[in-house]
Motif scaffolding. Structure first.
Motif, short mmCIF file in Angstrom:
data_model
loop_
_atom_site.label_atom_id
_atom_site.label_comp_id
_atom_site.label_asym_id
_atom_site.label_seq_id
_atom_site.Cartn_x
_atom_site.Cartn_y
_atom_site.Cartn_z
N MET A 1 0.89 -1.20 -0.14
CA MET A 1 0.12 -0.03 -0.06
C MET A 1 0.78 1.20 -0.17
O MET A 1 1.63 1.18 0.65
CB MET A 1 -0.78 0.08 1.24
CG MET A 1 -1.89 1.45 1.42
SD MET A 1 -3.03 1.04 2.68
CE MET A 1 -3.95 -0.13 2.09
N LYS A 2 0.66 2.34 -0.92
CA LYS A 2 1.35 3.29 -0.98
C LYS A 2 0.75 4.50 -0.16
O LYS A 2 -0.40 4.65 -0.26
CB LYS A 2 1.47 3.76 -2.48
CG LYS A 2 2.52 4.76 -2.77
CD LYS A 2 2.28 5.01 -4.37
CE LYS A 2 2.83 4.08 -5.21
NZ LYS A 2 2.83 4.34 -6.53
N ILE A 3 1.65 5.27 0.41
CA ILE A 3 1.09 6.30 1.45
C ILE A 3 1.99 7.67 1.04
O ILE A 3 3.28 7.65 1.02
CB ILE A 3 1.27 6.18 2.79
CG1 ILE A 3 0.40 4.78 3.16
CG2 ILE A 3 0.83 7.35 3.69
CD1 ILE A 3 0.53 4.51 4.50
N LEU A 4 1.18 8.68 0.58
CA LEU A 4 1.86 10.21 0.41
C LEU A 4 1.73 10.71 1.70
O LEU A 4 0.84 10.99 2.53
CB LEU A 4 1.04 10.71 -0.46
CG LEU A 4 1.32 12.13 -0.98
CD1 LEU A 4 2.85 12.34 -1.44
CD2 LEU A 4 0.47 12.87 -1.75
N ILE A 5 3.16 11.31 1.98
CA ILE A 5 3.19 12.23 3.05
C ILE A 5 3.80 13.61 2.93
O ILE A 5 4.56 13.93 2.18
CB ILE A 5 4.46 11.62 4.20
CG1 ILE A 5 4.20 10.30 4.56
CG2 ILE A 5 4.54 12.47 5.49
CD1 ILE A 5 5.58 9.56 4.95
N ILE A 6 2.81 14.66 3.09
CA ILE A 6 2.92 15.89 2.61
C ILE A 6 3.33 16.51 4.21
O ILE A 6 2.19 17.01 4.55
CB ILE A 6 1.76 16.53 2.16
CG1 ILE A 6 1.37 15.68 0.73
CG2 ILE A 6 2.00 17.97 1.55
CD1 ILE A 6 0.13 15.87 0.08
N GLU A 7 4.53 16.96 4.42
CA GLU A 7 4.95 17.63 5.60
C GLU A 7 6.20 18.42 5.25
O GLU A 7 7.10 17.71 4.79
CB GLU A 7 5.28 16.45 6.81
CG GLU A 7 6.10 16.67 7.90
CD GLU A 7 5.24 17.73 8.54
OE1 GLU A 7 5.78 19.11 8.80
OE2 GLU A 7 4.03 17.75 9.07
N ASP A 8 6.22 19.73 5.51
CA ASP A 8 7.53 20.38 5.20
C ASP A 8 8.55 20.30 6.27
O ASP A 8 9.45 20.61 5.95
CB ASP A 8 6.84 21.86 5.20
CG ASP A 8 6.52 22.46 6.66
OD1 ASP A 8 5.68 21.61 7.17
OD2 ASP A 8 6.90 23.62 7.05
N LEU A 39 2.50 14.74 -6.95
CA LEU A 39 2.62 13.29 -6.51
C LEU A 39 1.37 12.49 -6.24
O LEU A 39 1.28 11.28 -6.68
CB LEU A 39 3.57 13.22 -5.35
CG LEU A 39 5.13 13.51 -5.27
CD1 LEU A 39 5.73 13.62 -4.12
CD2 LEU A 39 5.87 12.57 -6.19
N PHE A 40 0.35 13.25 -6.00
CA PHE A 40 -0.88 12.40 -5.75
C PHE A 40 -1.40 12.10 -7.09
O PHE A 40 -1.89 10.81 -7.10
CB PHE A 40 -1.89 13.56 -4.97
CG PHE A 40 -3.18 12.88 -4.83
CD1 PHE A 40 -3.42 12.10 -3.74
CD2 PHE A 40 -4.35 12.96 -5.64
CE1 PHE A 40 -4.55 11.32 -3.29
CE2 PHE A 40 -5.50 12.23 -5.46
CZ PHE A 40 -5.42 11.62 -4.29
N GLY A 41 -1.32 13.06 -8.05
CA GLY A 41 -1.97 12.73 -9.47
C GLY A 41 -0.95 11.58 -10.02
O GLY A 41 -1.69 10.78 -10.86
N GLN A 42 0.28 11.56 -9.94
CA GLN A 42 1.16 10.41 -10.65
C GLN A 42 1.23 9.18 -10.05
O GLN A 42 1.16 8.12 -10.70
CB GLN A 42 2.78 11.24 -10.50
CG GLN A 42 2.92 12.29 -11.50
CD GLN A 42 4.33 12.83 -11.39
OE1 GLN A 42 5.16 12.25 -10.54
NE2 GLN A 42 4.77 13.63 -12.38
N GLU A 43 1.05 9.29 -8.33
CA GLU A 43 1.33 7.86 -7.80
C GLU A 43 -0.13 7.26 -7.29
O GLU A 43 0.01 6.07 -6.89
CB GLU A 43 2.07 8.13 -6.46
CG GLU A 43 3.60 8.75 -6.94
CD GLU A 43 4.33 7.80 -7.74
OE1 GLU A 43 4.16 6.46 -7.40
OE2 GLU A 43 5.31 8.32 -8.27
N THR A 44 -1.20 8.28 -7.26
CA THR A 44 -2.45 7.35 -6.78
C THR A 44 -2.29 6.79 -5.50
O THR A 44 -2.65 5.54 -5.51
CB THR A 44 -3.13 6.81 -7.69
OG1 THR A 44 -2.28 5.77 -8.30
CG2 THR A 44 -3.33 7.76 -9.13
N PRO A 45 -1.82 7.37 -4.41
CA PRO A 45 -1.74 6.68 -3.34
C PRO A 45 -3.29 6.50 -2.53
O PRO A 45 -4.00 6.88 -2.68
CB PRO A 45 -1.03 7.80 -2.41
CG PRO A 45 -1.31 9.04 -3.13
CD PRO A 45 -1.40 8.91 -4.49
#
Length: 227
Positions: A1-8, A39-45
């Motif tokens: 399962m793929k998870i996108l982390i958006i944190e500066d 990344l959300f559009g490219q990777e579809t997490p």
């Protein structure tokens, strides 16, 4: 399962990534809202861990934009992180579409458990959900949020799809206007204008024809299957 982390915060970003990878998840990282969208559009997490305050924007807008999408993307799990600890901020985060909300500082172990619980609930809901809903010449694919009339795909927005599904699930039943508004709109905690329902009914009729959705004067609407 793929998870996108958006944190500066680069240290926190790496720490969350490492902890999740130890549990067998695949992670991808972004430190800005712009990079997160890309990344959300490219990777579809399957899930997004989203910081509320980012250098180039607000995580709430990212959340709202995801929830407005058609298709499976709208069901992506979103866990929101923030340094804000006011109750109003938590309410705003959840009503923008987040599945859960954690205030910094937090335990990474607790974050992992919360994420696992959300994913389990979502998976259980999808597993028990009928893949296809049919009524007469109309069919809905509930997994991909696609609608068909006589085999031809219709262009429906997310709200139109939800409204159509609700009507079809209660075919040949008179539904009160207040009942429909409560189930389709008020469930998201949104204020609803009085004409919102009639506008969306009108849009559906243009796409489906006028015969399926009957107006019951002064009461509500009825989905007529045997048209």
């Amino acid at each position: 399962m793929k998870i996108l982390i958006i944190e500066d915060d680069s240290g926190l970003n790496r720490g969350i990534s490492f902890a999740l990878e130890q549990e067998g998840y695949e992670t991808i990282s972004a430190r800005t809202l712009r990079e997160g969208y890309r990344l959300f559009g490219q990777e579809t997490p399957e899930a997004v861990i989203l910081d509320l305050n980012l250098p180039d924007g607000d995580g709430m807008e990212f959340c709202r934009r995801i929830r407005r999408n058609r298709g499976a993307e709208a069901e992506t799990v979103i866990l929101m992180l923030t340094a804000r600890d006011l109750e109003t901020d938590e309410i705003m985060g959840l009503t923008s579409g987040a599945d859960d909300y954690m205030t910094k500082p937090f335990s990474v172990s607790v974050l992992k458990l919360r994420l696992q619980n959300i994913l389990k609930r979502k998976t259980a809901g999808r597993d028990t959900e009928d893949q296809t809903l049919r009524s007469g010449d109309v069919a809905l694919d509930c997994r991909t949020f696609r609608a068909f009339l006589n085999g031809q795909e219709l262009e429906l927005g997310r709200t139109e799809f939800r409204l159509l599904r609700y009507l079809m699930e209660h075919k040949n039943q008179v539904l009160l206007k207040e009942q429909i508004l409560r189930c389709i709109w008020d469930a998201d905690g949104n204020y609803v204008e009085e004409n919102t329902l009639s506008v969306n009914i009108s849009r559906l009729r243009k796409k489906l024809g006028r015969d399926h959705i009957r107006t019951i004067q002064g009461i509500g609407y009825l989905w007529k299957e045997d048209v």
